[in-house]
Design a protein around this motif. Structure first.
Motif, PDB file in Angstrom:
ATOM      1  N   GLY A 158      92.508  21.088  44.923  1.00 12.30           N
ATOM      2  CA  GLY A 158      91.908  22.062  45.822  1.00 12.30           C
ATOM      3  C   GLY A 158      90.690  22.753  45.215  1.00 12.30           C
ATOM      4  O   GLY A 158      89.693  22.986  45.908  1.00 12.30           O
ATOM      5  N   ILE A 159      90.762  23.073  43.921  1.00 12.78           N
ATOM      6  CA  ILE A 159      89.624  23.700  43.240  1.00 12.78           C
ATOM      7  C   ILE A 159      88.426  22.759  43.234  1.00 12.78           C
ATOM      8  O   ILE A 159      87.293  23.174  43.489  1.00 12.78           O
ATOM      9  N   LEU A 160      88.675  21.492  42.944  1.00 15.98           N
ATOM     10  CA  LEU A 160      87.586  20.513  42.914  1.00 15.98           C
ATOM     11  C   LEU A 160      86.905  20.399  44.265  1.00 15.98           C
ATOM     12  O   LEU A 160      85.666  20.484  44.374  1.00 15.98           O
ATOM     13  N   PHE A 161      87.688  20.229  45.323  1.00 14.70           N
ATOM     14  CA  PHE A 161      87.114  20.104  46.661  1.00 14.70           C
ATOM     15  C   PHE A 161      86.443  21.396  47.109  1.00 14.70           C
ATOM     16  O   PHE A 161      85.367  21.380  47.716  1.00 14.70           O
ATOM     17  N   GLY A 162      87.084  22.521  46.820  1.00 12.93           N
ATOM     18  CA  GLY A 162      86.542  23.808  47.243  1.00 12.93           C
ATOM     19  C   GLY A 162      85.223  24.147  46.577  1.00 12.93           C
ATOM     20  O   GLY A 162      84.296  24.636  47.229  1.00 12.93           O
ATOM     21  N   ILE A 163      85.129  23.869  45.290  1.00 14.58           N
ATOM     22  CA  ILE A 163      83.899  24.208  44.571  1.00 14.58           C
ATOM     23  C   ILE A 163      82.757  23.267  44.956  1.00 14.58           C
ATOM     24  O   ILE A 163      81.593  23.675  45.013  1.00 14.58           O
ATOM     25  N   ILE A 164      83.087  22.005  45.274  1.00 11.67           N
ATOM     26  CA  ILE A 164      82.065  21.067  45.752  1.00 11.67           C
ATOM     27  C   ILE A 164      81.559  21.493  47.123  1.00 11.67           C
ATOM     28  O   ILE A 164      80.350  21.508  47.385  1.00 11.67           O
ATOM     29  N   ALA A 165      82.503  21.872  48.000  1.00 16.46           N
ATOM     30  CA  ALA A 165      82.115  22.300  49.351  1.00 16.46           C
ATOM     31  C   ALA A 165      81.264  23.566  49.311  1.00 16.46           C
ATOM     32  O   ALA A 165      80.247  23.673  50.001  1.00 16.46           O
ATOM     33  N   GLY A 166      81.664  24.526  48.483  1.00 13.76           N
ATOM     34  CA  GLY A 166      80.939  25.782  48.412  1.00 13.76           C
ATOM     35  C   GLY A 166      79.591  25.665  47.728  1.00 13.76           C
ATOM     36  O   GLY A 166      78.628  26.330  48.129  1.00 13.76           O
ATOM     37  N   TYR A 167      79.502  24.805  46.738  1.00 12.44           N
ATOM     38  CA  TYR A 167      78.260  24.707  45.963  1.00 12.44           C
ATOM     39  C   TYR A 167      77.198  23.869  46.676  1.00 12.44           C
ATOM     40  O   TYR A 167      76.025  24.252  46.734  1.00 12.44           O
ATOM     41  N   TYR A 168      77.620  22.729  47.222  1.00 13.72           N
ATOM     42  CA  TYR A 168      76.645  21.820  47.831  1.00 13.72           C
ATOM     43  C   TYR A 168      76.425  22.106  49.317  1.00 13.72           C
ATOM     44  O   TYR A 168      75.333  21.840  49.841  1.00 13.72           O
ATOM     45  N   GLY A 169      77.438  22.621  50.011  1.00  7.77           N
ATOM     46  CA  GLY A 169      77.276  22.968  51.419  1.00  7.77           C
ATOM     47  C   GLY A 169      76.950  21.776  52.294  1.00  7.77           C
ATOM     48  O   GLY A 169      77.325  20.640  52.011  1.00  7.77           O
ATOM     49  N   LYS A 170      76.239  22.048  53.391  1.00  8.70           N
ATOM     50  CA  LYS A 170      75.785  21.026  54.345  1.00  8.70           C
ATOM     51  C   LYS A 170      76.939  20.162  54.847  1.00  8.70           C
ATOM     52  O   LYS A 170      78.029  20.649  55.105  1.00  8.70           O
ATOM     53  N   TRP A 171      76.707  18.851  54.949  1.00  4.29           N
ATOM     54  CA  TRP A 171      77.701  17.967  55.555  1.00  4.29           C
ATOM     55  C   TRP A 171      78.939  17.813  54.677  1.00  4.29           C
ATOM     56  O   TRP A 171      80.054  17.589  55.195  1.00  4.29           O
ATOM     57  N   ILE A 172      78.776  17.934  53.371  1.00  5.89           N
ATOM     58  CA  ILE A 172      79.940  17.837  52.476  1.00  5.89           C
ATOM     59  C   ILE A 172      80.896  18.994  52.749  1.00  5.89           C
ATOM     60  O   ILE A 172      82.115  18.814  52.845  1.00  5.89           O
ATOM     61  N   ASP A 173      80.333  20.189  52.884  1.00  4.36           N
ATOM     62  CA  ASP A 173      81.133  21.372  53.189  1.00  4.36           C
ATOM     63  C   ASP A 173      81.852  21.206  54.526  1.00  4.36           C
ATOM     64  O   ASP A 173      83.059  21.464  54.635  1.00  4.36           O
ATOM     65  N   SER A 174      81.125  20.754  55.536  1.00  9.02           N
ATOM     66  CA  SER A 174      81.718  20.586  56.868  1.00  9.02           C
ATOM     67  C   SER A 174      82.841  19.569  56.853  1.00  9.02           C
ATOM     68  O   SER A 174      83.907  19.797  57.447  1.00  9.02           O
ATOM     69  N   LEU A 175      82.638  18.452  56.161  1.00  3.67           N
ATOM     70  CA  LEU A 175      83.655  17.404  56.105  1.00  3.67           C
ATOM     71  C   LEU A 175      84.922  17.896  55.427  1.00  3.67           C
ATOM     72  O   LEU A 175      86.036  17.730  55.958  1.00  3.67           O
ATOM     73  N   ILE A 176      84.779  18.515  54.250  1.00  2.00           N
ATOM     74  CA  ILE A 176      85.954  18.982  53.496  1.00  2.00           C
ATOM     75  C   ILE A 176      86.703  20.070  54.263  1.00  2.00           C
ATOM     76  O   ILE A 176      87.933  20.065  54.338  1.00  2.00           O
ATOM     77  N   MET A 177      85.967  21.003  54.852  1.00  2.00           N
ATOM     78  CA  MET A 177      86.611  22.092  55.581  1.00  2.00           C
ATOM     79  C   MET A 177      87.307  21.612  56.848  1.00  2.00           C
ATOM     80  O   MET A 177      88.353  22.136  57.227  1.00  2.00           O
ATOM     81  N   ARG A 178      86.752  20.608  57.518  1.00  5.07           N
ATOM     82  CA  ARG A 178      87.423  20.099  58.723  1.00  5.07           C
ATOM     83  C   ARG A 178      88.727  19.386  58.348  1.00  5.07           C
ATOM     84  O   ARG A 178      89.713  19.477  59.067  1.00  5.07           O
TER      85      ARG A 178
ATOM     86  N   ALA B  41      91.466  25.073  48.340  1.00 10.80           N
ATOM     87  CA  ALA B  41      90.090  24.669  48.638  1.00 10.80           C
ATOM     88  C   ALA B  41      89.346  25.756  49.405  1.00 10.80           C
ATOM     89  O   ALA B  41      88.185  26.064  49.098  1.00 10.80           O
ATOM     90  N   ARG B  42      89.992  26.373  50.373  1.00 15.17           N
ATOM     91  CA  ARG B  42      89.337  27.410  51.174  1.00 15.17           C
ATOM     92  C   ARG B  42      89.060  28.657  50.333  1.00 15.17           C
ATOM     93  O   ARG B  42      88.000  29.287  50.455  1.00 15.17           O
ATOM     94  N   ILE B  43      90.018  29.035  49.493  1.00 22.67           N
ATOM     95  CA  ILE B  43      89.832  30.214  48.641  1.00 22.67           C
ATOM     96  C   ILE B  43      88.691  29.987  47.655  1.00 22.67           C
ATOM     97  O   ILE B  43      87.814  30.850  47.471  1.00 22.67           O
ATOM     98  N   VAL B  44      88.678  28.826  47.012  1.00 16.19           N
ATOM     99  CA  VAL B  44      87.641  28.520  46.022  1.00 16.19           C
ATOM    100  C   VAL B  44      86.272  28.391  46.686  1.00 16.19           C
ATOM    101  O   VAL B  44      85.261  28.846  46.139  1.00 16.19           O
ATOM    102  N   ARG B  45      86.232  27.800  47.853  1.00 15.03           N
ATOM    103  CA  ARG B  45      84.959  27.662  48.577  1.00 15.03           C
ATOM    104  C   ARG B  45      84.349  29.030  48.859  1.00 15.03           C
ATOM    105  O   ARG B  45      83.155  29.272  48.622  1.00 15.03           O
ATOM    106  N   GLY B  46      85.161  29.952  49.370  1.00 18.48           N
ATOM    107  CA  GLY B  46      84.662  31.285  49.672  1.00 18.48           C
ATOM    108  C   GLY B  46      84.153  32.013  48.445  1.00 18.48           C
ATOM    109  O   GLY B  46      83.096  32.658  48.477  1.00 18.48           O
TER     110      GLY B  46
END
Length: 285
Positions: free
Chosen positions: A101-121, A162-167
């Motif tokens: 979850g940390i790995l996915f969350g930090i990737i989603a939060g750091y890179y954003g865009k379509w990667i963020d949307s895909l992981i969060m969905r 993932a959601r906590i780390v992303r935020g």
């Protein structure tokens, strides 16, 4: 100088935690149960799988402090050994789920865009299912075993972490010093793991502590349904399932495992709540 700052930070943290009596009580429970699990082979009065049918369904006595089960096995010994299984499942599933979850969350939060949307969905889809239902589905596919329970419980932990780390990552990466580090030529890997991750550890620790309690309950529920740790291995949920047929004749078979699960889960929740308050910078010193 840096070392003195760390010592001061830990001192402030401990003082804030010590003021929370409920958190300290929860911490004592967690530490006490962990010690019992470690030294279980040394203090257990009997072998947990030793069958003695002549003594089955006996109530608490001086010989068997918490009584015996339907096969004459000592309940106290089985609870002590069962703590090793339950705590192991809770810790390993939380660590595994947190790592992914940390790995996915930090990737989603750091890179954003379509990667963020895909992981969060994907996380939204997983969170749409109740945790126990998702765990049941996974264990049903993989098969009933302790290892598969760990995988199933960890799988449900991933979207939460993932959601906590992303935020938290979104907040930290906007800080000016991150822009300065990037301008100095630091690559993404160094920025993420040396500067962002250390600054978002607090919410991860709190969530991990609280999730261990949920993991123990879920693992016990799966074992109760016959999809978790298999007999004769002692496990709290399995002990509950085995005792339900004798609840009127020998209520101690379900009473003691149920109390242990209740106390341990409350201990982790109290300690987790205390950690959240102590690690919150907005809390008054």
């Amino acid at each position: 100088m840096e070392q003195k700052t760390r010592v001061a930070s830990w001192t402030v943290f401990y003082k804030k935690l010590a003021k929370n009596k409920a958190a300290m009580a929860g911490g004592i429970i967690v530490i006490f149960v962990a010690i019992l699990a470690i030294i279980a082979p040394l203090i257990a009065p009997y072998e947990p799988t030793h069958i003695e049918m002549a003594k089955k369904l006996q109530g608490p006595s001086s010989e068997h402090w918490l009584g015996t089960d339907d096969k004459g096995r000592d309940i106290l010994s089985r609870l002590l050994y069962g703590s090793r299984v339950s705590l192991t499942v809770g810790l390993l599933s939380t660590l595994l789920g947190a790592a992914v979850g940390i790995l996915f969350g930090i990737i989603a939060g750091y890179y954003g865009k379509w990667i963020d949307s895909l992981i969060m969905r994907i996380c939204d889809v997983l969170l749409a299912f109740p945790g126990i239902l998702l765990a049941l589905a996974i264990v049903s596919v993989l098969g009933a075993s302790t290892t598969n329970v760990i995988i199933a419980v960890a799988f449900f932990a991933v979207p939460t972490f993932a959601r906590i780390v992303r935020g938290s990552t979104l907040s930290v990466k906007k800080l000016e010093y991150i822009d300065a580090i990037r301008a100095m030529g630091s690559n993404d890997f160094r920025i993420i793991f040396k500067h962002i991750l250390p600054n978002i550890v607090s919410p991860i620790i709190v969530q991990a502590t609280l999730y261990i309690a949920s993991a123990i309950i879920t693992a016990s529920a799966l074992s109760f349904l016959g999809l978790g740790t298999q007999p004769p291995t002692p496990e709290w949920g399995t002990m509950l399932a085995q005792g339900r047929s004798y609840i009127a004749q020998a209520p101690h078979l379900t009473l003691f495992p149920g109390l242990v699960i209740l106390i341990v889960v409350i201990g982790f929740n109290l300690f987790g709540d205390g950690l959240r308050d102590a690690l919150d910078p907005k809390t008054k010193k």
